[in-house]
Write an enzyme that holds these catalytic residues in place. Sequence first.
Site, PDB file in Angstrom:
ATOM      1  N   ASP A 143      42.416  45.509  43.403  1.00  0.00           N
ATOM      2  CA  ASP A 143      43.409  44.931  42.132  1.00  0.00           C
ATOM      3  C   ASP A 143      43.994  46.124  41.457  1.00  0.00           C
ATOM      4  O   ASP A 143      44.955  45.671  40.559  1.00  0.00           O
ATOM      5  CB  ASP A 143      42.511  44.152  41.363  1.00  0.00           C
ATOM      6  N   GLU A 238      46.741  35.403  41.824  1.00  0.00           N
ATOM      7  CA  GLU A 238      45.792  34.407  41.690  1.00  0.00           C
ATOM      8  C   GLU A 238      45.555  33.968  40.076  1.00  0.00           C
ATOM      9  O   GLU A 238      45.283  33.012  39.891  1.00  0.00           O
ATOM     10  CB  GLU A 238      44.743  34.905  42.432  1.00  0.00           C
ATOM     11  N   VAL A 306      41.803  38.339  53.607  1.00  0.00           N
ATOM     12  CA  VAL A 306      42.335  39.291  54.612  1.00  0.00           C
ATOM     13  C   VAL A 306      42.989  40.436  53.819  1.00  0.00           C
ATOM     14  O   VAL A 306      42.964  41.533  54.587  1.00  0.00           O
ATOM     15  CB  VAL A 306      43.454  38.427  55.311  1.00  0.00           C
TER      16      VAL A 306
HETATM   17  O1  F6P Z   1      38.413  42.338  42.840  1.00  0.00           O
HETATM   18  C1  F6P Z   1      38.590  42.289  44.292  1.00  0.00           C
HETATM   19  C2  F6P Z   1      38.797  40.592  44.353  1.00  0.00           C
HETATM   20  O2  F6P Z   1      39.224  40.410  45.681  1.00  0.00           O
HETATM   21  C3  F6P Z   1      40.035  40.196  43.440  1.00  0.00           C
HETATM   22  O3  F6P Z   1      41.157  40.118  43.884  1.00  0.00           O
HETATM   23  C4  F6P Z   1      39.295  38.673  43.661  1.00  0.00           C
HETATM   24  O4  F6P Z   1      39.693  37.774  42.562  1.00  0.00           O
HETATM   25  C5  F6P Z   1      38.112  38.832  43.645  1.00  0.00           C
HETATM   26  O5  F6P Z   1      37.631  40.186  44.048  1.00  0.00           O
HETATM   27  C6  F6P Z   1      37.266  37.742  44.713  1.00  0.00           C
HETATM   28  O6  F6P Z   1      35.910  37.913  44.257  1.00  0.00           O
HETATM   29  P1  F6P Z   1      34.757  37.463  45.176  1.00  0.00           P
HETATM   30  O7  F6P Z   1      34.454  38.680  46.539  1.00  0.00           O
HETATM   31  O8  F6P Z   1      33.534  37.501  44.635  1.00  0.00           O
HETATM   32  O9  F6P Z   1      35.145  36.078  45.896  1.00  0.00           O
END
Ligand code: F6P
Length: 381
Positions: A143, A238, A306
């Site tokens: 991120d 998102e 991915v």
């Molecule tokens: O922080 C990395 C991330 O991939 C974010 O982009 C995303 O919102 C989140 O983790 C998803 O989290 P999890 O792996 O807990 O589903």
Amino acid sequence: MGDARHVTSTKRVGILTAGGDSPGLNAAIRGFGKAAIGKHGMRILGFRDGFRGLAEDHRMRLDSATLAGILTVGGTILGTSRDKPHRMRVDGQVVDMTDEIVRTYERHDLDAVLCIGGGGTQKNALRLVQAGLNVITLPKTIDNDVAETDATIGFATALEIATEAIDRLHSTAHSHHRIIIAEVMGHQAGWLALGAGIASGADVVLIPEIPYDIGSVARAIKKRTRQGTNFSIVAIAEGARDQTGARLYEGLIARRVAAKGEKEKRSADAEIEAADDDHAGHAIRFARQLETLTGLESRVTILGYVQRGGTPSPIDRLLAARLGNAAADLVAEDRFGVMVASVGEDIRAVPLEKVAGQRKTVPVDHPWIDTARNVGTCLGD
Ligand code: F6P
């Protein structure tokens, strides 16, 4: 050099990876491990699955042999989790495991722990500093939202993956005269969507930092149609929300910040969690609305996990190696309570107090925003 124990004895350092995985974690473990063992003669111990490994004393051997061959491997050989030291689920109960962590640290006579992770990890690491442990962190997340560092391990690779995916969506959108909406990860920050959107020439880029008006997105797409282009690519982060949704969400965050006492905090957290759950699938609802407003067939591709998988790019490997090396030097110098940050060409040790609880979002006057606008990208405002 004043501490005789550290001159004469071998330093022992624990390592863990916490939070969502990202490409380059193994490169960071290797970068730290090789310098710690080879340059400084330290011993290192891997703790499994984030802070849980420290709490439950779940370890794996890390030596020159285990560090070999992991540079290009995605994920983390240590495993990871989002477990927090002070609120860990154990046998169906949420327990404060900080004391267990301190006991593990003492049991193994550790001199320090290296925690590799994103924003949540920085906060948890500071909690361990406050519990008396010597902690150093590295910033990792696709991120790119960790404060006080220009770069985070994993972002460069995810940017490449998301860009390539959107490139591929272009040709199918073009062939079918469709709108294709690519949902890009990034949590509450727009770095990945904005970067990949600019790099892939997306026509619309929507990020959390600029709440959008779907009417203005539809107008930009209809303008393209009038000019003879009957397909469009939308890169949507998102965490992006429309203007009303963003106002409501900001209200919830403000309530959480102002909350006093555990009960009020828990209730504010629950409301935020419910809002996040409701937001899932937002890209699909957005596509339906856009189809109605533009009359163009709309499809959604959620890029999802991915973006976090596979081999790290050379930029991430280099970053991971540099940060890991610097962390080993800091342990050798007994400098703790810091995150190793990449700032311009420099590597700096930033006090964890300055990092924990902060989020680096895209400033609305950031050069990437100007660049996107100047090449005619609609940002939804
Ligand atoms: O922080 C990395 C991330 O991939 C974010 O982009 C995303 O919102 C989140 O983790 C998803 O989290 P999890 O792996 O807990 O589903």
